[in-house]
Design a protein around this motif. Structure first.
Motif, PDB file in Angstrom:
ATOM      1  N   VAL A   1     -13.268   3.161  -7.436  1.00 37.26           N
ATOM      2  CA  VAL A   1     -12.984   2.212  -6.341  1.00 37.26           C
ATOM      3  C   VAL A   1     -11.804   1.317  -6.674  1.00 37.26           C
ATOM      4  O   VAL A   1     -10.840   1.246  -5.916  1.00 37.26           O
TER       5      VAL A   1
ATOM      6  N   LEU B   1      -8.794   4.629  -2.234  1.00 39.67           N
ATOM      7  CA  LEU B   1      -9.636   5.166  -1.170  1.00 39.67           C
ATOM      8  C   LEU B   1      -9.082   6.521  -0.742  1.00 39.67           C
ATOM      9  O   LEU B   1      -7.872   6.665  -0.536  1.00 39.67           O
TER      10      LEU B   1
ATOM     11  N   GLU C   1      -4.093   0.452  -2.443  1.00 37.40           N
ATOM     12  CA  GLU C   1      -3.725  -0.877  -1.949  1.00 37.40           C
ATOM     13  C   GLU C   1      -3.695  -1.842  -3.124  1.00 37.40           C
ATOM     14  O   GLU C   1      -4.566  -1.815  -3.981  1.00 37.40           O
TER      15      GLU C   1
ATOM     16  N   VAL D   1      -8.949   9.235   2.172  1.00 38.60           N
ATOM     17  CA  VAL D   1      -9.181   9.382   3.606  1.00 38.60           C
ATOM     18  C   VAL D   1      -8.497  10.665   4.063  1.00 38.60           C
ATOM     19  O   VAL D   1      -7.283  10.827   3.882  1.00 38.60           O
TER      20      VAL D   1
ATOM     21  N   LEU E   1      -8.165  11.627  -6.884  1.00 39.39           N
ATOM     22  CA  LEU E   1      -8.490  10.246  -7.214  1.00 39.39           C
ATOM     23  C   LEU E   1      -8.585  10.048  -8.727  1.00 39.39           C
ATOM     24  O   LEU E   1      -8.069   9.063  -9.263  1.00 39.39           O
TER      25      LEU E   1
ATOM     26  N   HIS F   1      -7.174  -1.149  -5.070  1.00 43.76           N
ATOM     27  CA  HIS F   1      -8.262  -0.444  -4.391  1.00 43.76           C
ATOM     28  C   HIS F   1      -7.798   0.972  -4.100  1.00 43.76           C
ATOM     29  O   HIS F   1      -6.705   1.184  -3.562  1.00 43.76           O
TER      30      HIS F   1
ATOM     31  N   LEU G   1      -4.853  10.093  -0.630  1.00 49.70           N
ATOM     32  CA  LEU G   1      -5.222   8.936  -1.431  1.00 49.70           C
ATOM     33  C   LEU G   1      -4.457   7.718  -0.935  1.00 49.70           C
ATOM     34  O   LEU G   1      -3.232   7.736  -0.845  1.00 49.70           O
ATOM     35  N   ARG G   2      -5.190   6.686  -0.633  1.00 50.42           N
ATOM     36  CA  ARG G   2      -4.588   5.410  -0.222  1.00 50.42           C
ATOM     37  C   ARG G   2      -4.805   4.423  -1.360  1.00 50.42           C
ATOM     38  O   ARG G   2      -5.931   4.249  -1.833  1.00 50.42           O
TER      39      ARG G   2
ATOM     40  N   LYS H   1       0.850  -1.194   0.000  1.00 51.14           N
ATOM     41  CA  LYS H   1       0.000   0.000   0.000  1.00 51.14           C
ATOM     42  C   LYS H   1       0.877   1.231   0.000  1.00 51.14           C
ATOM     43  O   LYS H   1       2.048   1.199   0.372  1.00 51.14           O
TER      44      LYS H   1
END
Length: 155
Positions: free
Chosen positions: A75, A95, A104, A97, A15, A93, A101-102, A7
């Motif tokens: 997503v 996401l 994975e 938060v 995004l 994936h 931006l995360r 990650k």
């Protein structure tokens, strides 16, 4: 099956920009670990059912086939991945938060070899090597996104 994962967290990147880069096949050699060139494309990646065949660098995995199993804009995506050594499912994936931006990346894989020491070899060496490769991909992806952001800011 074994699982490898990685990650990264990226600040200051939208995004939509991240996903545009991730799904841009022309950019893959910039960040996908070991990818030398795209051999063929079938369908309309990243849409379900499409596939891409790519060739690794000389010391790498050889020919790799990726077929899209699922895709959800905003997503992520799930792929069926196969090369001479593994059959796998790979998921990415995205996401957001707290404005960051995360991303994975996870690979559930099965070794094709019938070596009696396969489980031990996987546990001691292969799983770590797979995780490190995924992490190199995400690190290069983050660096490419950051370079694009800086280039856009300089204009």
């Amino acid at each position: 099956m074994s699982t490898a994962c990685a990650k990264t967290i990226i600040s200051g990147v939208e995004l939509t920009a991240a996903q545009a880069l991730w799904y841009d096949r022309e950019s893959w050699p910039l960040f996908i670990d070991g990818l030398r060139s795209i051999v063929s494309v079938s369908g309309e990646p990243p849409l379900v059912g499409s596939s891409v065949v790519w060739q690794s660098t000389p010391a790498g995995r050889g020919e790799v086939r990726e077929t899209v199993l699922s895709y959800e804009p905003g997503v992520g995506q799930e792929l069926e991945v196969e090369d001479r050594a593994i059959a796998a499912r790979q998921r990415v994936h995205f996401l957001v938060v707290d404005g960051q931006l995360r991303v994975e990346l996870e690979l559930d894989y099965r070794l094709k070899s019938s070596n009696p020491f396969r489980a031990v070899t996987d546990w001691l060496f292969i799983r770590r090597a797979q995780s490190e490769s995924l992490q190199r991909t995400l690190t290069a992806f983050r660096l490419e996104l950051e370079a694009q952001r800086e280039a856009a800011a300089a204009r």
